[in-house]
Every structure is written in structure tokens, then in C-alpha cells.
Design an enzyme around this catalytic site. Structure first.
Site, PDB file in Angstrom:
ATOM      1  N   ARG A   1      -9.824   3.941  -6.971  1.00 49.48           N
ATOM      2  CA  ARG A   1      -8.973   5.284  -7.012  1.00 49.48           C
ATOM      3  C   ARG A   1      -9.631   6.561  -7.384  1.00 49.48           C
ATOM      4  NH1 ARG A   1      -5.752   1.461 -10.522  1.00 49.48           N
ATOM      5  NH2 ARG A   1      -4.233   0.951  -8.843  1.00 49.48           N
TER       6      ARG A   1
ATOM      7  N   ARG B   1       4.866  -2.361 -11.073  1.00 47.28           N
ATOM      8  CA  ARG B   1       4.630  -0.727 -11.275  1.00 47.28           C
ATOM      9  C   ARG B   1       6.304  -0.567 -11.735  1.00 47.28           C
ATOM     10  NH1 ARG B   1       0.403   2.539 -10.975  1.00 47.28           N
ATOM     11  NH2 ARG B   1      -0.755   1.106  -9.601  1.00 47.28           N
TER      12      ARG B   1
ATOM     13  N   ASP C   1       6.237  -1.446  -3.544  1.00 50.95           N
ATOM     14  CA  ASP C   1       7.157  -0.137  -3.850  1.00 50.95           C
ATOM     15  C   ASP C   1       7.174   0.280  -2.558  1.00 50.95           C
ATOM     16  OD1 ASP C   1       4.728  -0.009  -3.548  1.00 50.95           O
ATOM     17  OD2 ASP C   1       4.595   1.398  -5.786  1.00 50.95           O
TER      18      ASP C   1
ATOM     19  N   THR D   1      -0.293  -3.314  -1.338  1.00 51.89           N
ATOM     20  CA  THR D   1       0.236  -3.661  -2.755  1.00 51.89           C
ATOM     21  C   THR D   1       0.744  -4.555  -3.055  1.00 51.89           C
ATOM     22  OG1 THR D   1       0.906  -2.571  -4.525  1.00 51.89           O
ATOM     23  CG2 THR D   1       1.668  -1.847  -2.190  1.00 51.89           C
TER      24      THR D   1
ATOM     25  N   ASP E   1       3.007  -4.395  -5.004  1.00 56.67           N
ATOM     26  CA  ASP E   1       4.407  -3.577  -5.724  1.00 56.67           C
ATOM     27  C   ASP E   1       5.222  -3.750  -4.406  1.00 56.67           C
ATOM     28  OD1 ASP E   1       2.340  -3.662  -7.524  1.00 56.67           O
ATOM     29  OD2 ASP E   1       1.912  -1.368  -7.343  1.00 56.67           O
TER      30      ASP E   1
ATOM     31  N   ASP F   1       1.215   4.283  -1.476  1.00 59.89           N
ATOM     32  CA  ASP F   1       2.174   5.876  -1.629  1.00 59.89           C
ATOM     33  C   ASP F   1       1.014   7.074  -1.594  1.00 59.89           C
ATOM     34  OD1 ASP F   1       4.408   5.292  -0.552  1.00 59.89           O
ATOM     35  OD2 ASP F   1       5.656   5.527  -2.435  1.00 59.89           O
TER      36      ASP F   1
ATOM     37  N   GLY G   1      -4.868   0.112  -5.980  1.00 56.90           N
ATOM     38  CA  GLY G   1      -5.513  -1.321  -6.101  1.00 56.90           C
ATOM     39  C   GLY G   1      -5.057  -2.298  -5.060  1.00 56.90           C
TER      40      GLY G   1
END
Ligand code: ADP
Ligand code: F6P
Length: 336
Positions: A83, A182, A140, A136, A138, A114, A22
Site C-alpha cells: 500500500r 472488510r 467488494d 481482492t 473481499d 478499488d 492486499g
């Protein structure tokens, strides 16, 4: 973007850069830093379009100083992102290695999450030094305190929720806002505290809708009339409490406060990167090029205790992300 023909590649050390997964605001600033640092260090620099898919399709262009002009303040990625399931197979990585050798790519900077780091590790193990930069919204990635894109996304959510607050206040309503992330609740947690949410619903902290309602009723008794509730998509995606619209309906039925739900969606992925994002990604991009200049690969460049450092990719992938419970408790305490 200004490009030059591939046949101009000479015998200088050549590195390439791609964005994967993303997109996130700040990716362009990171690309610019990589390109300019490499050229500053007399390397040749190539841009791979559309992530690993572009590498497998040899969609590669030579970049010069002016290729990255006027992009540092723009969201998205001038290199496009994708992706690429093919890259997750042994054959895909082997093919990518052969293509890197054929083109003369001596090192690769991969800006992504990741999943992209796993690909960077696979390619590094095949002899193409790769450096991962955490890109990202996120936040995360366990090895990094902050990821490129997170700060901008939180600021975007804050701007949107401030607007929603105007109308929520005028109508004495409860406004529920679903944010991205996410499986990670960081966008919700940080925007929730920045927007004064009465409740922040996150995948990291178990909750019941009845607990949220009780808290609302307590604050109703103290004179509060309108409410903001931030819901992480990681909560509604899990399916335990239904959709954000289901939660809004239950709150309205049980409290009598008219409720509305808004899913913010991809607006969170765009926009001009914040100053913090630009500084972080510039520093990370420069650090990545320094590593490749020394022939070092299989590393991720991260922000750790407010310093830019690098870790072995596997070590970074095995780290466990810590949830900031204290921040959550503070948000809870000051929203009574
Ligand atoms: P992110 O990098 O944001 O986590 P994805 O998980 O979608 O996003 O991964 C981006 C791309 O990285 C994938 O499309 C694929 O090309 C590559 N990738 C993901 N997982 C792996 C893996 N286990 N091994 C090799 N490459 C991977
Ligand atoms: O990883 C970034 C992210 O925006 C997540 O927050 C979200 O769940 C997902 O990507 C959305 O993916 P897509 O752009 O494929 O809809």
C-alpha cells in the site's frame, strides 16, 4: 522469478504489470496471463514490484516467458504487493507518470481493489493507459460479479469450518467463526451457506444477538445440538455488538450451549487458487493485454453476468454493490 536487465528493453510496445493492496490467490495466475499474452503479441513486458511504491522506486524488471513459470498454482504474488500512501497525492502520480515515460512504459495493468483502481485512473488521466483487474478476496468491487481471490478464500473458510464442525459436534458446542471481507459480507454469506451455518452475521443485514439466540433455541427444541455461526469482520469492526468473543459469551450465558470463537485471519488470503480463480484471472489478464495492445486505457476488466467485459474506471467505481438478499434468505430458510 527469472529477470533480465532493463537495458534490454527495445523499441517494441512495452507494458508493465503490478499488484497492489492486499494480496489474493489468483494474482499470480493473472500476472502469468498478462506476461504470456503480451509476449504472444510481441510486446515487451515489465514487472513492477510492490505495487505503486515499486513504480515510484523504479523497482522494475523485464519479464520473459519463463519468468512466470510455476507460479499459476501458488497463492500470494510473485511481484509482491504494497500500500503506497504517496501515490494518493498529485505529486506521487505525476512522479509515476514521469517514471513510466522515462522507462518507456506504454501501458500498465494494475491488479488490486478499488483503491488501486483510483490510482490507475489518476495515472490514465495523465496519459499512461492503465487497465485494472479486480484482485481482492473481499468480493467488494461493485462492477464485478466476482473478484480474483474470492472463490479460493471461500473454499479455504469452508475447509476450516468443516474441521471446526468435527470438534463442535463432538462437544455439542456452538462455534462462532469470524471471516474477513472488510465492510463486505460476501465471504461470510457464501461460506455460511456452504458450511450450513445456523446464522450468518453480516454488515449488510441488521440483526440482534437475541434474534440469533431465539433461532438457536428453536432449533435446540427440534433436537439440534451443535451450531456454526459465521460472523463477518465488518460486523465486529463496526462495534455495535462487541467482539466475536463477546457474542460467544452472550450466547453461552443465554442458551446454556458451550460456545467457542475462532478468528480465521490471514489464512484466508493464502493457498492455491481454485480452478475457477485460475480460469477467471487468465481470461481477465488476456483481455487486459488486448485493450493495451489497442492503446486503450482507463478501463477495468470485470466479470459481468458471467462474461468478461470492460468498463470505464470511474463508471465502475461509481457502481453500487448489490447485496444478494435472496441467497441470504435461502441460507436462513435452510438452517432451521
Ligand atoms: P485496494 O486496492 O485493495 O482497495 P488500497 O485501498 O489499500 O487497496 O489501495 C492500494 C493502493 O492504491 C494504495 O496504497 C495507494 O497507493 C493506491 N490508492 C488508493 N486510493 C487511492 C486514491 N484515492 N488515489 C490514488 N491512488 C490510490
Ligand atoms: O482486503 C483484503 C483484506 O484481507 C481484508 O479482508 C482485511 O480486512 C484486510 O485485507 C486485512 O489487511 P492487512 O493484511 O493489512 O491486515
Amino acid at each position: 522469478m527469472i529477470e533480465e536487465q532493463m537495458d534490454l528493453i527495445d523499441k517494441q510496445k512495452t507494458i508493465a504489470v503490478l499488484t497492489s493492496g492486499g494480496d489474493a490467490p489468483g494474482m499470480n495466475t493473472a500476472i502469468r496471463a498478462v506476461v504470456r499474452s503480451a509476449l504472444y503479441k510481441n510486446m515487451c513486458v515489465l514487472g513492477v514490484r510492490r505495487g505503486y511504491a515499486g513504480l515510484l522506486a523504479k523497482d522494475v524488471v523485464k519479464l520473459n516467458l519463463r519468468s512466470v513459470s510455476d507460479c499459476l498454482h501458488r497463492g500470494g504474488t510473485v511481484l509482491y504487493s504494497a500500500r503506497c500512501p504517496e501515490f494518493q497525492s498529485e505529486e506521487g502520480v505525476e512522479k509515476a507518470k514521469e517514471i513510466c515515460k522515462e522507462i518507456g512504459i506504454d501501458g500498465l495493468v494494475v491488479i488490486g481493489g478499488d483503491g488501486s483502481f483510483r490510482g490507475a485512473r489518476d495515472l490514465s488521466l495523465k496519459g499512461i493507459p492503465c487497465i485494472g483487474l479486480p484482485g481482492t478476496i473481499d468480493n467488494d468491487i461493485a462492477s464485478s460479479d466476482y473478484t480474483i481471490g474470492f472463490d479460493t478464500a471461500v473454499n479455504t473458510v469452508m475447509d476450516m469450518v468443516d474441521k471446526l464442525r468435527d470438534t463442535s459436534q463432538s462437544h455439542d458446542r456452538c462455534t462462532l467463526v469470524e471471516v474477513m471481507g472488510r465492510r463486505c459480507g460476501d465471504i461470510a454469506l457464501h461460506s455460511g451457506i456452504a458450511c450450513g451455518a445456523v446464522a450468518i452475521l453480516l454488515p449488510e443485514v441488521p440483526f440482534t444477538v437475541d434474534e440469533v439466540i431465539k433461532k438457536m433455541q428453536r432449533t435446540l427444541n427440534t433436537g439440534k445440538k451443535h451450531f456454526i455461526i459465521i460472523v463477518a469482520e465488518g460486523v465486529t469492526n463496526k462495534g455495535d455488538v462487541g467482539s466475536i468473543h463477546d457474542i460467544a459469551r452472550e450466547i453461552e450465558e443465554k442458551t446454556g450451549v458451550e460456545s467457542r470463537a475462532t478468528v480465521l485471519g490471514h489464512v484466508q488470503r493464502g493457498g492455491a487458487p481454485t480452478a475457477r480463480e485460475r480460469v477467471l484471472s487468465s481470461e481477465m489478464g488476456y483481455h487486459a493485454v488486448e485493450l493495451l495492445e489497442k492503446g486503450i486505457g482507463n478501463r477495468v476488466v470485470v466479470s459481468h453476468d458471467n462474461k468478461i467485459v470492460d468498463f470505464d474506471i470511474l463508471e465502475a467505481l461509481n457502481m453500487k454493490k448489490e447485496f444478494n438478499r435472496r441467497l441470504y434468505d435461502i441460507a436462513d430458510a435452510i438452517s432451521i
